[in-house]
Scaffold this active site. Structure first.
Site, short mmCIF file in Angstrom:
data_model
loop_
_atom_site.label_atom_id
_atom_site.label_comp_id
_atom_site.label_asym_id
_atom_site.label_seq_id
_atom_site.Cartn_x
_atom_site.Cartn_y
_atom_site.Cartn_z
N ARG A 120 -29.16 7.31 -20.74
CA ARG A 120 -29.51 7.14 -22.18
C ARG A 120 -29.45 5.34 -22.36
O ARG A 120 -28.51 4.96 -22.98
CB ARG A 120 -28.70 7.92 -23.00
CG ARG A 120 -29.03 9.31 -23.17
CD ARG A 120 -28.12 9.80 -24.07
NE ARG A 120 -28.67 11.18 -24.48
CZ ARG A 120 -28.06 12.00 -25.16
NH1 ARG A 120 -26.84 11.75 -25.81
NH2 ARG A 120 -28.63 13.00 -25.47
N GLN A 125 -35.79 4.99 -22.89
CA GLN A 125 -36.21 5.79 -23.88
C GLN A 125 -37.41 6.54 -23.99
O GLN A 125 -37.62 7.69 -24.25
CB GLN A 125 -36.34 4.88 -25.38
CG GLN A 125 -34.60 5.52 -26.07
CD GLN A 125 -34.61 4.43 -27.14
OE1 GLN A 125 -35.35 3.36 -27.51
NE2 GLN A 125 -33.37 4.60 -27.93
N ASP A 128 -37.86 9.90 -21.74
CA ASP A 128 -36.77 11.00 -21.95
C ASP A 128 -37.10 12.19 -22.45
O ASP A 128 -37.42 12.33 -23.67
CB ASP A 128 -35.64 10.40 -23.11
CG ASP A 128 -34.53 10.84 -23.06
OD1 ASP A 128 -34.48 12.39 -22.76
OD2 ASP A 128 -33.47 10.55 -23.57
N SER A 131 -35.00 13.92 -25.13
CA SER A 131 -35.31 13.40 -26.60
C SER A 131 -36.75 14.14 -27.03
O SER A 131 -36.72 14.53 -28.33
CB SER A 131 -35.30 12.05 -26.66
OG SER A 131 -34.08 11.44 -26.52
N TYR A 228 -23.21 10.55 -25.96
CA TYR A 228 -22.93 11.95 -25.96
C TYR A 228 -21.63 12.38 -26.64
O TYR A 228 -20.60 11.36 -26.75
CB TYR A 228 -23.00 12.60 -24.80
CG TYR A 228 -24.32 12.79 -23.97
CD1 TYR A 228 -25.14 13.63 -24.50
CD2 TYR A 228 -24.64 11.93 -23.13
CE1 TYR A 228 -26.43 13.85 -23.88
CE2 TYR A 228 -25.92 12.27 -22.38
CZ TYR A 228 -26.71 13.23 -22.89
OH TYR A 228 -28.04 13.37 -22.41
P1 NAD Z 1 -26.80 16.54 -27.75
O1 NAD Z 1 -28.17 17.18 -27.74
O2 NAD Z 1 -26.16 16.15 -26.49
O3 NAD Z 1 -25.92 17.19 -28.93
C1 NAD Z 1 -26.26 17.14 -30.30
C2 NAD Z 1 -25.31 16.74 -31.26
O4 NAD Z 1 -24.20 17.90 -31.46
C3 NAD Z 1 -24.83 15.44 -31.00
O5 NAD Z 1 -25.14 14.62 -32.02
C4 NAD Z 1 -23.18 15.59 -31.10
O6 NAD Z 1 -22.73 14.43 -31.36
C5 NAD Z 1 -23.13 16.93 -31.76
N1 NAD Z 1 -21.85 17.73 -31.37
C6 NAD Z 1 -21.14 17.98 -30.39
N2 NAD Z 1 -19.97 18.65 -30.58
C7 NAD Z 1 -20.02 18.95 -31.84
C8 NAD Z 1 -19.01 19.48 -32.57
N3 NAD Z 1 -18.02 20.09 -32.22
N4 NAD Z 1 -19.34 19.55 -34.14
C9 NAD Z 1 -20.37 18.71 -34.45
N5 NAD Z 1 -21.54 18.22 -33.81
C10 NAD Z 1 -21.16 18.24 -32.62
O7 NAD Z 1 -27.37 14.88 -28.54
P2 NAD Z 1 -28.79 14.08 -28.48
O8 NAD Z 1 -29.72 14.74 -29.44
O9 NAD Z 1 -29.20 14.02 -27.26
O10 NAD Z 1 -28.21 12.84 -29.01
C11 NAD Z 1 -27.12 12.06 -28.98
C12 NAD Z 1 -27.03 10.67 -29.29
O11 NAD Z 1 -27.66 10.16 -28.00
C13 NAD Z 1 -27.74 10.34 -30.51
O12 NAD Z 1 -27.31 9.40 -31.27
C14 NAD Z 1 -29.01 9.84 -29.88
O13 NAD Z 1 -29.88 8.86 -30.78
C15 NAD Z 1 -28.89 9.31 -28.45
N6 NAD Z 1 -29.86 9.15 -27.64
C16 NAD Z 1 -30.02 7.86 -26.96
C17 NAD Z 1 -31.23 7.94 -25.95
C18 NAD Z 1 -31.56 6.62 -25.50
O14 NAD Z 1 -30.94 5.37 -25.70
N7 NAD Z 1 -32.28 6.58 -24.31
C19 NAD Z 1 -31.86 9.01 -25.40
C20 NAD Z 1 -31.49 10.19 -26.19
C21 NAD Z 1 -30.59 10.20 -27.19
#
Ligand code: NAD
Length: 375
Positions: A120, A125, A128, A131, A228
């Site tokens: 990430r 991005q 990915d 995403s 994460y």
């Molecule tokens: P994910 O699919 O791993 O998890 C989904 C969501 O569940 C996350 O927001 C996590 O914080 C939440 N979660 C975990 N345990 C929890 C709990 N007990 N109660 C409530 N919520 C809980 O996450 P994701 O969709 O892949 O994204 C996470 C972060 O990473 C975001 O901020 C996203 O923008 C970022 N991201 C960045 C890049 C990049 O920079 N290339 C790529 C993908 C995601």
């Protein structure tokens, strides 16, 4: 450089290439060979691929001489008979759950690249796949929830009286959760959302939804490596359960998306909490494939508990095959083109590159990825 695009196994609707990416690969100087029927379930005909400059053929035709093999899901080793030694196999290879297949790729001399292990970082991005597919899944979760809900989403003032707006609660505000909030708002629901990462509070508000957060437990920051979530303390889990209990009983639709990398999905909703909801309510559990956020979720099935429909949603991106293929295919193109060496007419993957180190599973007949060799 010849690029092979495989037809996926039964059950998969997506395709790893679309005519647009075929054209772009051809513009890079590559030759693209697509297995006949590969795009059919994503509404792309063989003729569309041909018009874009691809050659169509059987599995063995497309594999013969190919230096790159594009796939959505990793095929079994046997399905790659005839692939060239040293060819790159690029797709969602699911390395943790398909270790045998990874060993088979190594044995066949393939260089397997697991796109779901893309780091990430800003540079990655556009490559990915997690995403791009989560975004569509978040949208579809709300659409499926709305379809299963026996009431309307928006407030309607009619001559026969007022229909109240649906209350939608999103648990886990990553990529899928943000899209679920936005979709729920567009449909006219009153939306609230929660996460363990405090950074999401502002994002929830900026989408016009209400943040529901545990405030009374000190020292919480659920954000771990790479953006994460981490597993939360027992004290936090208890406070979260209490907060959810009081909130969830008033909700009509709940979308859960919470995931923790390398761990089973956290349990966010108990059977007693399901029972507290109004009959006819709907829960869509997007974490179903990772064990589920909801007690009673059955992966890939729809069950009714205490009058509440629980949808164990697995891989909803597959139900939007044309769009999910387009985004997936562009992720693959963005990755390969970023490493394309014009002089060599092929991608060059440096050993010390952060992206390459993260996604490369096998090389030179061996499994080389630390996450697999350490396991
Ligand atoms: P994910 O699919 O791993 O998890 C989904 C969501 O569940 C996350 O927001 C996590 O914080 C939440 N979660 C975990 N345990 C929890 C709990 N007990 N109660 C409530 N919520 C809980 O996450 P994701 O969709 O892949 O994204 C996470 C972060 O990473 C975001 O901020 C996203 O923008 C970022 N991201 C960045 C890049 C990049 O920079 N290339 C790529 C993908 C995601």
């Amino acid at each position: 450089m010849k690029i092979a695009v495989l037809k996926e196994a039964a059950g998969e609707t997506r395709c790893a290439a679309i005519p647009e990416t075929v054209k772009k690969f051809v513009a890079l100087g590559a030759e693209v060979a697509v297995e006949s029927g590969a795009g059919e379930s994503a509404s792309i005909s063989d003729a569309d691929f041909e018009t874009a400059g691809a050659k169509l053929g059987s599995r063995s035709d497309v594999l013969r001489g190919a230096g790159i093999i594009l796939t959505v899901n990793g095929p079994d080793g046997a399905a790659l008979t005839g692939a060239e030694k040293g060819a790159l196999l690029v797709g969602a290879l699911d390395p943790m759950r398909r270790r045998d297949a990874v060993d088979a790729y190594a044995g066949a001399g393939l260089e397997a690249l697991a796109m779901e292990w893309m780091p990430r970082i800003t540079r990655a991005q556009s490559m990915d796949i997690l995403s791009s597919q989560s975004n569509l899944a978040g949208y579809k979760a709300v659409i499926d929830g709305a379809a299963a809900y026996g009431r309307a989403f928006p407030m309607m003032m009619t001559a026969a009286g007022t229909v109240s707006p649906a209350k939608l609660f999103v648990m886990g505000v990553g990529v899928a959760g943000l899209q679920a909030i936005a979709t729920g708002r567009r449909l006219g629901a009153q939306v609230s959302a929660t996460d363990v990462r405090s950074a999401t509070k502002e994002q929830i508000q900026s989408l016009g939804a209400k943040p529901i957060f545990v405030e009374n437990v000190a020292g919480i920051e659920g954000e771990g490596a790479g953006g994460y979530a981490t597993e939360m303390s027992e004290e936090y889990q208890k406070a979260q359960a209490e907060l959810v209990s009081s909130h969830i009983a008033k909700q009509d639709i709940v979308i859960t998306t919470a995931l923790i990398p390398g761990r089973p999905a956290p349990r966010l909703i108990s059977d007693a909490q399901v029972a507290s909801m109004r009959p006819g309510s709907v829960i869509v559990d997007l974490a179903a494939d990772a064990g589920g956020n909801v007690e009673g979720t059955v992966n890939g099935e729809r069950v009714i508990r205490h009058g509440v429909t629980i949808i164990g949603a697995s891989n909803l991106a597959r139900t939007l095959a044309a769009d999910s293929s387009a985004l997936f295919a562009r992720n693959l193109y963005n990755f390969l083109s970023a490493f394309w060496d014009k002089d060599q007419g092929a991608p060059v993957l440096p050993d010390d590159d952060e992206i390459v180190k993260s996604i490369r599973l096998t090389q030179g007949g061996k499994v080389v990825n630390e996450r697999l060799t350490a396991a």
